[in-house]
Scaffold this motif. Structure first.
Motif, PDB file in Angstrom:
ATOM      1  N   LEU A   1      11.168 -30.936 -27.078  1.00  0.00           N
ATOM      2  CA  LEU A   1      11.770 -29.749 -27.687  1.00  0.00           C
ATOM      3  C   LEU A   1      11.406 -28.470 -26.936  1.00  0.00           C
ATOM      4  O   LEU A   1      12.199 -27.523 -26.907  1.00  0.00           O
ATOM      5  N   LYS A   2      10.243 -28.430 -26.320  1.00  0.00           N
ATOM      6  CA  LYS A   2       9.864 -27.231 -25.576  1.00  0.00           C
ATOM      7  C   LYS A   2      10.772 -27.036 -24.361  1.00  0.00           C
ATOM      8  O   LYS A   2      11.135 -25.897 -24.035  1.00  0.00           O
ATOM      9  N   ASP A   3      11.137 -28.138 -23.701  1.00  0.00           N
ATOM     10  CA  ASP A   3      12.096 -28.028 -22.601  1.00  0.00           C
ATOM     11  C   ASP A   3      13.458 -27.566 -23.124  1.00  0.00           C
ATOM     12  O   ASP A   3      14.147 -26.776 -22.464  1.00  0.00           O
ATOM     13  N   MET A   4      13.841 -28.060 -24.296  1.00  0.00           N
ATOM     14  CA  MET A   4      15.116 -27.657 -24.896  1.00  0.00           C
ATOM     15  C   MET A   4      15.100 -26.175 -25.264  1.00  0.00           C
ATOM     16  O   MET A   4      16.102 -25.472 -25.112  1.00  0.00           O
ATOM     17  N   ILE A   5      13.941 -25.690 -25.736  1.00  0.00           N
ATOM     18  CA  ILE A   5      13.816 -24.262 -26.052  1.00  0.00           C
ATOM     19  C   ILE A   5      13.988 -23.432 -24.784  1.00  0.00           C
ATOM     20  O   ILE A   5      14.676 -22.402 -24.781  1.00  0.00           O
ATOM     21  N   ALA A   6      13.369 -23.890 -23.694  1.00  0.00           N
ATOM     22  CA  ALA A   6      13.472 -23.163 -22.421  1.00  0.00           C
ATOM     23  C   ALA A   6      14.913 -23.113 -21.921  1.00  0.00           C
ATOM     24  O   ALA A   6      15.333 -22.123 -21.308  1.00  0.00           O
ATOM     25  N   ARG A   7      15.690 -24.168 -22.225  1.00  0.00           N
ATOM     26  CA  ARG A   7      17.098 -24.198 -21.807  1.00  0.00           C
ATOM     27  C   ARG A   7      18.012 -23.502 -22.807  1.00  0.00           C
ATOM     28  O   ARG A   7      19.213 -23.373 -22.559  1.00  0.00           O
ATOM     29  N   GLY A   8      17.460 -23.090 -23.941  1.00  0.00           N
ATOM     30  CA  GLY A   8      18.272 -22.439 -24.957  1.00  0.00           C
ATOM     31  C   GLY A   8      19.017 -23.397 -25.858  1.00  0.00           C
ATOM     32  O   GLY A   8      19.939 -22.999 -26.575  1.00  0.00           O
ATOM     33  N   ASP A   9      18.608 -24.680 -25.867  1.00  0.00           N
ATOM     34  CA  ASP A   9      19.295 -25.687 -26.679  1.00  0.00           C
ATOM     35  C   ASP A   9      18.660 -25.885 -28.042  1.00  0.00           C
ATOM     36  O   ASP A   9      19.230 -26.577 -28.896  1.00  0.00           O
ATOM     37  N   PHE A  10      17.464 -25.324 -28.246  1.00  0.00           N
ATOM     38  CA  PHE A  10      16.798 -25.474 -29.544  1.00  0.00           C
ATOM     39  C   PHE A  10      16.105 -24.163 -29.889  1.00  0.00           C
ATOM     40  O   PHE A  10      15.479 -23.532 -29.032  1.00  0.00           O
ATOM     41  N   ARG A  11      16.237 -23.761 -31.158  1.00  0.00           N
ATOM     42  CA  ARG A  11      15.674 -22.481 -31.596  1.00  0.00           C
ATOM     43  C   ARG A  11      14.149 -22.554 -31.636  1.00  0.00           C
ATOM     44  O   ARG A  11      13.573 -23.459 -32.247  1.00  0.00           O
ATOM     45  N   GLU A  12      13.518 -21.571 -31.033  1.00  0.00           N
ATOM     46  CA  GLU A  12      12.063 -21.542 -31.012  1.00  0.00           C
ATOM     47  C   GLU A  12      11.495 -21.308 -32.404  1.00  0.00           C
ATOM     48  O   GLU A  12      10.485 -21.902 -32.786  1.00  0.00           O
ATOM     49  N   ASP A  13      12.151 -20.433 -33.210  1.00  0.00           N
ATOM     50  CA  ASP A  13      11.636 -20.147 -34.550  1.00  0.00           C
ATOM     51  C   ASP A  13      11.732 -21.375 -35.450  1.00  0.00           C
ATOM     52  O   ASP A  13      10.858 -21.617 -36.287  1.00  0.00           O
TER      53      ASP A  13
END
Length: 683
Positions: free
Chosen positions: A492-504
């Motif tokens: 999920l952290k990689d997805m957050i970096a790509r903008g595919d998953f909300r960090e909040d």
């Protein structure tokens, strides 16, 4: 104030006593011993520099729920003791005086010994006194005259009762203090009745959606202070009971936690709902587990205000019936609790990594901390989620599993959040409450959370933050109480970096993150295999595993983890029949072919033990290991397979179909290996 605004104290209360002191119990004497241990002397002057003095405003805010329900009762109580040189006090669970009412002349005397709002009257600061000692002993008592530890307080007579919230925890205390010369023996009873009145008033606000059973042996006492109130979940799980209910049932609060409505009243909760579903709220008689007949009234509030047709959240069985009646492509299900897979203890089979995960989960159990489970596909994340639910205090409530990767984008919103009748074309008549509200009171398992569409992540975040759901077309929000467990095999952290998953959303879900090891990394492989085989066997059947098969299993890399192993063993158990031992001929064809073609893993290397050939002509021995056979030392798996094929062909006179059937492989498998077989065998 509603229940959502109230947070019960952290310390759990195991009982709410209402009986007089037990024989041999001397609360005053024990309190004097504690007072001396605190370093207080009888000559100590009244303490006006209480560390809590400046915290009155924050304490009142923290105890707003208590004050709201206690204030009107205090007014009534004071009316009954007015002009008796007395005062009424409300304190917090820590002993701080929050509010007082009394005769002006006595209020002035009380202020000389710091008996006024903002002051701490715990035993630690004032020694033996009714407020501090009642809170410590967690029972109502009177401290009269010389029983006070401090000489300065011996002109007082004080009667105090702790106040318990509906969760069985001390939330504060109610006290009547006066001049010792005006002592009256009935004052304590009056205080206790008033404290119980406060407690009864709390039930409606704390449990607005639960089933409240009001009962008494005499119907005329229903609706009075002495009626019993017991609260149950819509599925019948015991939630709480007031003091009168505990007395009538004959069980303390701690013992009641192990009961259900059915075990206490002798009928299913569904029968109770049917019994009181009429329009006339007339009392009806039920019989308690101890044989006592009681008159009852039941209060059931609608859990879904936009759907008056359903008076309570659906049960797992109702949800399954609803899903079966209306086919849906969404992979979302209400999973009933499985006795053999319901606890963390069952999943702890000795692997240090798994044991560490379970230890962490037990530490946060019941603390309403969201759990995120990481791990490869097939590592048992769904079983762990069910075990978390099964070991929690929500185990009697629904466990709703939602596979975010399998719900089409066009349906996930309505499936998760629900909708009202007519919300969109094709909407079900009477609407749908949605998977989140199906989990109300229980656990919501969001499997493959990394595959949730980005446009719905914000809405899910809002639900988790505000604990409210707005169904499609409803135009209103509905309170929801769920414990959240999520799982993913993605980073999920990689997805957050790509903008595919909300960090909040990520930080809302990862209160505790645990990782399940892959099957190939576990040290308890033997025990895991044994448990799976035992679970798959029927009618007491005992099936073993040949040593060479177990050796292959240990060397294989298991890309599908437990899911792959379970499916393979399920097929093998069916094929083994009464043979009693799983051997190579019982393994699926594709699995053997994968081994033959070699993998970047030690499974293609030579076995560490001699590998016997397969000879199905040997008699089957249900409970004994295979008979010793000629070995082929140093051979690879492919050599073993070729030798087995050759032997079967010789036994069946070159009949490929018969040999393939005996080996449990396809004819094509033998034909593909014909260049390695002796030419005379295939003609």
């Amino acid at each position: 104030m509603n229940a959502a605004m109230y947070t019960p104290p952290g310390r759990e209360r195991v009982n709410m006593p209402s009986a007089p002191h037990e024989a041999g119990h001397d609360p005053i004497g024990q309190s004097h011993q504690r007072s001396r241990a605190f370093g207080i002397t009888e000559q100590s002057e009244p303490d006006f520099s209480s560390p809590l003095r400046g915290d009155l405003t924050s304490a009142l805010d923290e105890n707003r729920f208590l004050f709201q329900h206690a204030a009107p009762v205090m007014e009534t109580l004071y009316d009954q003791i007015a002009n008796t040189h007395s005062m009424v006090l409300l304190t917090s669970a820590k002993g701080m005086v929050l509010h007082s009412l009394g005769d002006n002349d006595f209020l002035e005397k009380a202020s000389r010994v710091a008996l006024m709002p903002g002051m701490d009257w715990s035993e630690q600061t004032k020694g033996t006194n009714a407020i501090g000692t009642a809170l410590t002993e967690e029972e109502a008592l009177t401290v009269h005259g010389n029983q006070h530890f401090l000489n300065a307080n011996k002109f007082l007579t004080c009667s105090c009762s702790p106040i318990f919230d509906p969760y069985g925890q001390v939330i504060g205390a109610l006290d009547v203090t006066g001049d010792q010369r005006s002592f009256h023996q009935h004052t304590l009873a009056l205080v206790r009745m008033s404290a119980q009145m406060i407690e009864n008033h709390m039930f409606a606000d704390i449990f607005p959606k639960a089933i409240r059973v009001h009962f008494h042996t005499r119907s005329e006492f229903l609706g009075t202070l002495v009626e019993g109130i017991a609260v149950f979940s819509p599925e019948g799980r015991f939630i709480s009971a007031n003091r009168s209910a505990q007395f009538q049932i004959g069980l303390p609060f701690a013992a009641l936690k192990a009961h259900t409505f059915s075990s206490l009243f002798g009928i299913p909760i569904s029968s109770l709902v049917d019994l009181f579903s009429g329009t006339l709220p007339t009392p009806k008689q039920l019989v308690l587990h101890n044989g006592v007949a009681v008159w009852c009234r039941v209060k059931i509030k609608a859990a879904n205000p936009w759907n008056a047709g359903r008076p309570m959240p659906v049960t797992p069985q109702q949800a399954e019936e609803q899903a079966a009646a209306t086919p849906s492509p969404a992979v979302a299900k209400v999973v009933p609790r499985k006795p053999h897979l319901s606890t963390l203890q069952y999943l702890d089979t000795g692997d240090p990594q798994v044991s560490a995960v379970i230890h962490k989960l037990r530490m946060v159990s019941g603390k309403d901390i969201p759990v995120m489970i990481l791990g490869e596909t097939g590592t048992g994340k769904d079983l762990l989620a069910q075990a978390i639910h099964g070991d929690s205090n929500r185990s009697g409530q629904p466990f709703v599993s939602v596979n975010c990767a399998s719900i089409p984008d066009t349906l996930i919103e309505s499936e998760l959040f629900g909708y009202e009748e007519g919300a969109f074309t094709g909407a079900r008549k009477k609407g749908s409450i949605g998977k989140i509200l199906q989990a109300n009171g229980g656990t919501l398992f969001l499997d493959e959370i990394g595959d949730m569409p980005k446009h719905l992540q914000a809405r899910l975040l809002r639900v988790l933050q505000e604990r409210r759901v707005s169904p499609l077309g409803a135009g209103k929000e509905v309170d929801v109480d769920v414990a959240v467990v999520s799982a993913t095999h993605k980073n999920l952290k990689d997805m957050i970096a790509r903008g595919d998953f909300r960090e909040d959303l990520y930080y809302r879900l990862n209160g505790l993150v645990v990782r399940l090891p892959a099957l190939r990394e576990r040290t308890d492989f033997d025990l895991v295999v044994q448990k799976i085989v035992k679970a798959l066997c029927e009618n007491g059947q005992h099936i073993g595993i040949a040593p060479r098969v177990m050796e292959i299993f240990k060397r294989y890399h298991w890309p599908g983890n437990f899911r792959q192993l379970h499916n393979l063993l399920r097929t093998a158990v069916v094929m083994v029949g009464c043979a009693g031992v799983i051997d190579l001929e019982h393994l699926p064809d594709d699995f053997l072919e994968e081994l033959e073609h070699g993998l970047p893993h030690p499974v293609a290397q030579r076995l560490s033990k001699p590998v016997p050939t397969i000879d199905t002509s040997l008699p089957e021995v249900p409970s004994a290991p295979p008979m010793p056979e000629p070995t082929l030392d140093g051979q690879k798996l492919q050599d073993v397979a070729i030798s087995a094929m050759a032997q079967m062909l010789r036994l069946h006179g070159g009949n490929v179909s018969a040999a393939a059937k005996a080996l449990g492989v396809s004819r094509n498998t033998i034909y593909r290996k014909k260049h390695l077989l002796p030419p005379d065998l295939l003609g």
